[in-house]
Design a protein around this motif. Structure first.
Motif, short mmCIF file in Angstrom:
data_model
loop_
_atom_site.label_atom_id
_atom_site.label_comp_id
_atom_site.label_asym_id
_atom_site.label_seq_id
_atom_site.Cartn_x
_atom_site.Cartn_y
_atom_site.Cartn_z
N SER A 231 58.71 46.23 -26.45
CA SER A 231 59.17 47.38 -27.23
C SER A 231 59.27 48.61 -26.34
O SER A 231 60.22 49.41 -26.44
N TRP A 232 58.28 48.77 -25.47
CA TRP A 232 58.28 49.91 -24.55
C TRP A 232 59.45 49.81 -23.57
O TRP A 232 60.12 50.80 -23.29
N LEU A 233 59.71 48.59 -23.06
CA LEU A 233 60.81 48.42 -22.11
C LEU A 233 62.16 48.73 -22.77
O LEU A 233 63.06 49.29 -22.12
N LYS A 234 62.29 48.37 -24.04
CA LYS A 234 63.55 48.67 -24.73
C LYS A 234 63.75 50.17 -24.90
O LYS A 234 64.88 50.67 -24.84
N GLN A 235 62.64 50.91 -25.12
CA GLN A 235 62.74 52.35 -25.26
C GLN A 235 62.95 53.04 -23.91
O GLN A 235 63.57 54.10 -23.83
N LEU A 236 62.45 52.42 -22.85
CA LEU A 236 62.47 53.05 -21.54
C LEU A 236 63.86 53.05 -20.93
O LEU A 236 64.32 54.05 -20.36
N GLU A 237 64.54 51.93 -21.02
CA GLU A 237 65.85 51.79 -20.39
C GLU A 237 66.57 50.62 -21.03
O GLU A 237 66.01 49.89 -21.86
N ALA A 238 67.80 50.45 -20.65
CA ALA A 238 68.56 49.31 -21.17
C ALA A 238 67.90 48.03 -20.68
O ALA A 238 67.77 47.83 -19.46
N PRO A 239 67.45 47.18 -21.59
CA PRO A 239 66.71 45.99 -21.17
C PRO A 239 67.60 45.01 -20.41
O PRO A 239 68.80 44.88 -20.68
N ARG A 240 67.00 44.34 -19.48
CA ARG A 240 67.71 43.31 -18.72
C ARG A 240 67.70 41.97 -19.44
O ARG A 240 68.43 41.06 -19.08
N PHE A 241 66.87 41.83 -20.44
CA PHE A 241 66.72 40.56 -21.14
C PHE A 241 67.49 40.61 -22.46
O PHE A 241 67.66 41.66 -23.08
N ASP A 242 67.96 39.44 -22.88
CA ASP A 242 68.68 39.33 -24.15
C ASP A 242 67.77 38.80 -25.26
O ASP A 242 68.02 39.06 -26.44
N GLN A 243 66.78 38.05 -24.89
CA GLN A 243 65.88 37.47 -25.87
C GLN A 243 64.48 37.36 -25.26
O GLN A 243 64.33 37.16 -24.06
N VAL A 244 63.46 37.49 -26.11
CA VAL A 244 62.07 37.41 -25.66
C VAL A 244 61.44 36.15 -26.24
O VAL A 244 61.47 35.94 -27.47
N LEU A 245 60.89 35.33 -25.39
CA LEU A 245 60.17 34.12 -25.81
C LEU A 245 58.67 34.41 -25.70
O LEU A 245 58.19 34.84 -24.65
N VAL A 246 57.97 34.19 -26.79
CA VAL A 246 56.55 34.53 -26.87
C VAL A 246 55.73 33.24 -26.85
O VAL A 246 55.72 32.49 -27.83
N SER A 247 55.09 32.98 -25.73
CA SER A 247 54.21 31.81 -25.62
C SER A 247 52.85 32.21 -26.18
O SER A 247 52.09 32.93 -25.54
N ASP A 248 52.57 31.74 -27.39
CA ASP A 248 51.38 32.17 -28.13
C ASP A 248 50.33 31.06 -28.11
O ASP A 248 50.45 30.05 -28.80
#
Length: 687
Positions: A231-248
């Motif tokens: 969430s912070w990276l999205k607010q900081l700048e244009a993200p380089r990633f298109d999707q986030v995979l969460v290994s829980d």
């Protein structure tokens, strides 16, 4: 293929191994090079830092991947927690010195040990600026000072600031010199076991004015999934990633069958409830947002969809494996990695995460190759033997419990020998010594009570009560001489003459003779040379013995002499006796300076109830002590005196004092200015 962000959750080594299976699947599917950003927490940070520092090896061929993964496996088998636990008590003295500013206190904490092991086994002495640009690693920790999220990455430290309007911003500290082992240690500093990690301006490589010392703890306290970093990276700048995979790898919440908990148990349970609730809220918040896909360890892979998946019974037990940093077994390591592999494959198939990429259909990857793979087909077995899946399920069920004492000792780790020695001291040696002390104290108490008003010989009595004087006995040499030497005591003053008879090892009634034991005698004479002394420098004491071949020894510390035996016997009181002489050189003695002469004697006496003391010279004081065995105490005794030649009948001794022990174990008496050439004798009766 889309660019991917990867969040690796916390959960100790269970999370590390589960994430390793996830990484292996992405590598086999060709998706790992497309990971642009990685956010990690606690156990996830252990793998994440190793992953980015060895990125090319993880993306290499099978042999390279196996080699780099083996470093993680070896570290998991290292038994990190117990290596720390064994050394924590040894740090206590250094912590005290740290409080006194003698040493650097923070170098002797659990965190310092954890950092040392990370540096030694996984990361080396590397700093944040050495992290690669691709993929970017964001290591999450929780600031104890502000209670906010903190992110360590290649650019430095970012600390969350809470605004009054509930907005969130991050303050950047360009601390690129921060040690990666210390940062990962802060991210994985589980509260309770690890204290917060202290990070100073010097640690970050900035000036004191740029950063005030703060303390950081496990990132899972604030966000155990690592989602807030994206969430912070999205607010900081244009993200380089298109999707986030969460290994829980979060452990499913455990329902307690018995709610009866102690004070500590209640605190731990409250913490578990809080962390589970935080995890639920984080997942509810991000689960419905576009661009986030969860890969939960709690997911079960149906074997109708994936025939190579672990047996469902095994998958159910994998979800409950403990979150710890102790030694994981081969079965636990393989099961966690294989489950991470198969869950990732299932979610990618269901949700098309990797687009049109061809997904591998091979059996889930195992870090440690074994012969058995507990699939549905693996349930075939011998009629009376449990199936592979059954054996593994039972084994993993035990893995849900933390093992502390059963793994505390490891003979490959040197502190174990220290604790083994301490355990022996506490459980064996000290109880034995206490028992011996108890028995000796009973005798000493009796002796002390009986002779509390006695003379200096009390020290020797107490020593005899503690030690066997005949142990390691080495007899003095006895020389033969034809005629006795004339004894003269002119110019010498005998201050005192004391004798101790130790009868405790004397059993004259036993048969054969070898079991009858012996009598131990210790003579102690204190004398001084007068100013008027004009003799030849020789002093001779005589010991007429009625027993054959007595043995003599002269203790260290006193005046030593020559012991001789006169060939021809002499007559004493109408009886033939063997005469022994002790000759001393007194020519070098300082005038008026008291000196002590001591002689120890062992002799096999026949049965008697008499203990005589002969005086051949004027003496200021004589005293005699008799020690009796506990099983043969005296009943009554009398003190008599008569001339050496027996020319008169015995009379009652005119003694200074007499000690009568209440249990018949000790007799003591003393005479001041005894007469010359007279026998002072104790006679006793037994039961």
């Amino acid at each position: 293929m889309q660019n991917l962000g990867l969040a690796l959750s916390g959960g100790g080594f269970r999370a590390t191994l589960y994430h390793l299976g996830v990484i292996r699947f992405f590598r086999d599917a060709g998706a790992l090079p497309h990971v642009t950003d990685i956010a990690s927490v606690s156990g996830g940070s252990i793998l994440a830092a190793h992953l980015v520092l060895n990125w090319d090896r993880y993306n290499g061929d099978d042999d390279e991947f196996a080699e780099v993964a083996s470093e993680i496996v070896k570290f998991v088998k290292f038994d990190l927690r117990n290596h720390l636990v064994r050394r924590l008590p040894m740090q206590i003295p250094f912590r005290i010195l740290g409080k006194l500013r003698v040493v650097e206190g923070r170098n002797f904490t659990p965190n310092a040990l954890l950092e040392r092991y990370y540096k030694q086994h996984l990361f080396g002495d590397r700093c944040l600026y050495e992290l690669p640009e691709h993929p970017a690693l964001h290591i999450l920790a929780t600031s104890v000072s502000t209670g906010a999220l903190s992110v360590f990455n290649r650019q430095g430290l970012f600390i969350q600031q809470r605004d009054r309007d509930l907005g969130q911003s991050f303050t950047k500290i360009p601390g690129q010199l921060a040690s990666i082992p210390r940062v990962v240690g802060a991210s994985s500093a589980f509260p309770g076991f690890f204290p917060p990690v202290e990070i100073t301006a010097a640690d970050l490589g900035v000036r004191d004015g740029q950063f005030s010392t703060e303390f950081f703890t496990d990132g899972g306290v604030y966000d155990n999934l690592g989602l807030r970093a994206f969430s912070w990276l999205k607010q900081l700048e244009a993200p380089r990633f298109d999707q986030v995979l969460v290994s829980d790898a979060g452990k499913p919440f455990q329902i307690l069958s018995d709610a009866a908990l102690g004070v500590i148990g209640q605190s731990v349970r409250a913490t578990d409830i809080l962390w589970d609730r935080v995890s639920q809220l984080e997942r509810e918040n991000f689960d419905h947002q576009d661009g986030f896909q969860f890969l939960p360890i709690s997911e079960t892979v149906d074997q109708s969809d994936d025939p190579t998946a672990l047996h469902p019974a095994v998958q159910a037990e994998v979800q409950t494996i403990r979150t710890d940093l102790d030694c994981f077994s081969t079965e636990e390591i393989n099961a966690l990695a294989q489950h991470g592999y198969e869950v990732t494959r299932k979610m990618c198939r269901q949700h098309g995460v990797l687009g049109d990429a061809i997904l591998p259909d091979s059996p889930p990857w195992a870090p440690i190759p074994t012969a058995d793979h507990p699939t549905k087909e693996a349930t075939k077995h011998q009629p009376h033997d449990p199936a592979v899946a059954t054996r593994l399920s039972r084994l993993l069920r035990k893995s849900s419990r933390r093992r502390v004492w059963s793994k505390f000792f490891d003979w490959r780790d040197w502190p174990s020998y220290v604790y083994a020695a301490l355990a022996f001291m506490l459980l064996c040696y000290l109880p034995l010594q206490v028992y011996k002390l108890y028995r000796k104290s009973k005798l000493q108490a009796r002796v002390i009570d009986a002779i509390a008003s006695g003379d200096p010989d009390i020290r020797q009595i107490l020593k005899l009560a503690r030690l066997d004087p005949t142990t390691d006995w080495i007899s003095e040499e006895v020389v033969e001489k034809p005629q006795p030497t004339e004894a003269s005591y002119e110019g010498l003053e005998l201050l005192s003459h004391s004798r101790i008879y130790d009868l405790r090892r004397w059993n004259p009634d036993d048969d054969p003779a070898a079991r009858q034991g012996h009598v131990y005698i210790r003579d102690r004479i204190t004398l001084k040379r007068l100013e008027s002394y004009d003799g030849d420098g020789r002093l001779v004491f005589r010991f007429p013995s009625k027993v054959e071949d007595p043995e003599f020894r002269q203790p260290e510390g006193g005046l030593r002499g020559t012991i001789s035996r006169v060939t021809e016997p002499i007559e004493v009181g109408g009886q033939k006796r063997t005469l022994y002489e002790f000759e001393y050189d007194v020519s070098r003695l300082l005038p008026e300076e008291p000196v002590t002469i001591e002689v120890e004697i062992i002799a096999d006496f026949p049965k008697t109830v008499r203990a005589p003391m002969l005086t051949h010279a004027k003496t200021d004081l004589i005293s005699v002590w008799l020690l009796f065995p506990e099983d043969q105490p005296y009943r009554t005794y009398s003190l008599l005196s008569y001339p050496v030649d027996r020319s008169q009948q015995p009379v009652v001794m005119d003694n200074r004092y007499a000690i009568d022990h209440p249990f018949g174990l000790l007799i003591g008496w003393s005479v001041v200015n005894p007469k010359k050439d007279r026998v002072y004798e104790c006679r006793w009766t037994t039961e």
